[in-house]
Design a protein around this motif. Structure first.
Motif, PDB file in Angstrom:
ATOM      1  N   MET A   1       8.960   6.079 -16.437  1.00  0.00           N
ATOM      2  CA  MET A   1       8.094   5.262 -15.605  1.00  0.00           C
ATOM      3  C   MET A   1       8.888   4.574 -14.505  1.00  0.00           C
ATOM      4  O   MET A   1       8.414   4.448 -13.388  1.00  0.00           O
ATOM      5  N   ILE A   2      10.081   4.177 -14.818  1.00  0.00           N
ATOM      6  CA  ILE A   2      10.857   3.435 -13.827  1.00  0.00           C
ATOM      7  C   ILE A   2      11.260   4.318 -12.650  1.00  0.00           C
ATOM      8  O   ILE A   2      11.353   3.844 -11.522  1.00  0.00           O
ATOM      9  N   TRP A   3      11.456   5.621 -12.895  1.00  0.00           N
ATOM     10  CA  TRP A   3      11.864   6.509 -11.804  1.00  0.00           C
ATOM     11  C   TRP A   3      10.748   6.715 -10.799  1.00  0.00           C
ATOM     12  O   TRP A   3      10.988   6.740  -9.588  1.00  0.00           O
ATOM     13  N   SER A   4       9.539   6.853 -11.269  1.00  0.00           N
ATOM     14  CA  SER A   4       8.428   7.043 -10.336  1.00  0.00           C
ATOM     15  C   SER A   4       8.221   5.802  -9.478  1.00  0.00           C
ATOM     16  O   SER A   4       7.972   5.903  -8.274  1.00  0.00           O
ATOM     17  N   MET A   5       8.347   4.631 -10.079  1.00  0.00           N
ATOM     18  CA  MET A   5       8.202   3.392  -9.304  1.00  0.00           C
ATOM     19  C   MET A   5       9.367   3.214  -8.330  1.00  0.00           C
ATOM     20  O   MET A   5       9.177   2.750  -7.205  1.00  0.00           O
ATOM     21  N   ALA A   6      10.561   3.610  -8.738  1.00  0.00           N
ATOM     22  CA  ALA A   6      11.726   3.516  -7.847  1.00  0.00           C
ATOM     23  C   ALA A   6      11.562   4.445  -6.652  1.00  0.00           C
ATOM     24  O   ALA A   6      11.836   4.051  -5.508  1.00  0.00           O
TER      25      ALA A   6
ATOM     26  N   ALA B   1       8.734   5.476  -5.457  1.00  0.00           N
ATOM     27  CA  ALA B   1       7.649   4.922  -4.642  1.00  0.00           C
ATOM     28  C   ALA B   1       8.186   3.827  -3.718  1.00  0.00           C
ATOM     29  O   ALA B   1       7.811   3.759  -2.540  1.00  0.00           O
ATOM     30  N   CYS B   2       9.069   2.999  -4.234  1.00  0.00           N
ATOM     31  CA  CYS B   2       9.682   1.954  -3.403  1.00  0.00           C
ATOM     32  C   CYS B   2      10.547   2.566  -2.302  1.00  0.00           C
ATOM     33  O   CYS B   2      10.523   2.100  -1.154  1.00  0.00           O
TER      34      CYS B   2
ATOM     35  N   ALA C   1       3.843  12.093  -0.176  1.00  0.00           N
ATOM     36  CA  ALA C   1       3.027  11.042  -0.781  1.00  0.00           C
ATOM     37  C   ALA C   1       2.058  11.632  -1.806  1.00  0.00           C
ATOM     38  O   ALA C   1       1.790  11.004  -2.836  1.00  0.00           O
ATOM     39  N   LEU C   2       1.545  12.831  -1.531  1.00  0.00           N
ATOM     40  CA  LEU C   2       0.633  13.464  -2.482  1.00  0.00           C
ATOM     41  C   LEU C   2       1.314  13.705  -3.823  1.00  0.00           C
ATOM     42  O   LEU C   2       0.759  13.418  -4.882  1.00  0.00           O
ATOM     43  N   ALA C   3       2.522  14.236  -3.766  1.00  0.00           N
ATOM     44  CA  ALA C   3       3.270  14.484  -4.996  1.00  0.00           C
ATOM     45  C   ALA C   3       3.644  13.175  -5.694  1.00  0.00           C
ATOM     46  O   ALA C   3       3.571  13.068  -6.927  1.00  0.00           O
TER      47      ALA C   3
END
Length: 88
Positions: free
Chosen positions: A1-6, A8-9, A37-39
């Motif tokens: 979860m942390i990688w996707s949020m990172a 995104a930032c 952004a879609l991915a």
């Protein structure tokens, strides 16, 4: 979860940097950002929850509202039937 949020930032930082560039550089990099952004939104939806993905979609649409509206307008113009000389 942390990688996707990172990621995104990092995407937001990259979009901000691209916004400061001249328009001739913004266009190709903006298309790359829009495609990625879609991915990224799909990844966020899988790793977190749909509300986070919905917020990310809202952010992307907010950032790319003018190019998206332009693309919708062009698509409508292309799909509109030719009214001159055709059958009613």
């Amino acid at each position: 979860m942390i990688w996707s949020m990172a990621f995104a930032c990092l995407w937001v930082v990259a979009a901000t940097v691209v916004a400061f560039l001249p328009l001739r550089y913004q266009m190709p990099l903006g298309f790359i950002l829009l495609a990625s952004a879609l991915a990224l939104v799909a990844w966020l939806a899988v790793e977190t929850n749909p509300w986070v993905a919905l917020a990310a979609i809202a952010a992307v649409v907010s950032m790319f509202r003018k190019p998206l509206l332009y693309g919708i307008k062009k698509a409508k113009e292309k799909s509109a039937p030719d009214r001159e000389g055709g059958q009613p």
